[in-house]
Design a protein around this motif. Sequence first.
Motif, PDB file in Angstrom:
ATOM      1  N   SER A  20       0.837  -1.191   0.000  1.00 31.25           N
ATOM      2  CA  SER A  20       0.000   0.000   0.000  1.00 31.25           C
ATOM      3  C   SER A  20       0.874   1.245   0.000  1.00 31.25           C
ATOM      4  N   ARG A  29      -5.092  12.381  -6.803  1.00 33.69           N
ATOM      5  CA  ARG A  29      -5.783  12.069  -8.045  1.00 33.69           C
ATOM      6  C   ARG A  29      -5.212  12.824  -9.239  1.00 33.69           C
ATOM      7  N   SER A  70      -3.294  -0.794  -8.562  1.00 35.33           N
ATOM      8  CA  SER A  70      -4.610  -0.166  -8.517  1.00 35.33           C
ATOM      9  C   SER A  70      -4.529   1.082  -7.648  1.00 35.33           C
ATOM     10  N   ARG A  71      -5.557   1.895  -7.725  1.00 33.19           N
ATOM     11  CA  ARG A  71      -5.577   3.109  -6.918  1.00 33.19           C
ATOM     12  C   ARG A  71      -6.994   3.413  -6.480  1.00 33.19           C
ATOM     13  N   ASP A  72      -7.095   4.075  -5.335  1.00 33.27           N
ATOM     14  CA  ASP A  72      -8.369   4.552  -4.815  1.00 33.27           C
ATOM     15  C   ASP A  72      -8.165   6.030  -4.519  1.00 33.27           C
ATOM     16  N   ASN A  73      -8.531   6.863  -5.458  1.00 31.34           N
ATOM     17  CA  ASN A  73      -8.284   8.304  -5.308  1.00 31.34           C
ATOM     18  C   ASN A  73      -9.075   8.899  -4.142  1.00 31.34           C
ATOM     19  N   LYS A  75      -9.498   7.610  -1.321  1.00 32.08           N
ATOM     20  CA  LYS A  75      -8.762   7.312  -0.084  1.00 32.08           C
ATOM     21  C   LYS A  75      -7.301   7.731  -0.168  1.00 32.08           C
TER      22      LYS A  75
END
Length: 121
Positions: A20, A29, A70-73, A75
């Motif tokens: 992570s 983002r 992968s990414r979670d903008n 978070k």
Amino acid sequence: VQLQASGGGLVQAGGSLRLSCAASERTLRTYAMGWFRQAPGKEREFVASINRGGSPIYYEDSVKGRFTISRDNAKNMVYLQMNALKPDDTAVYYCASGPVIATGANQYTYWGQGTQVTVSS
């Protein structure tokens, strides 16, 4: 932007780890993100990168089919799922952010501190 990589550890060959990368700012983002690794005595090498919106995605040939970025903008997080790990994957893994998606380390502006991944045979 401050980046904090975590999730490394010791795993047997064939095992999995999920790295992570947490960013300090909500502007994550706006950046392309990459993962790089450096083994002892070797130069830092590209592993995977992901564009600001989630595509395109690039992988180094040796990790294709085994690693997933992968990414979670929402978070401010980027991940690297690593499956079917091999002893050759042993290295310190770094996350990085930059203005454009790229495979060259010199095109990334901000770097995390690295997390050690050790794969035993």
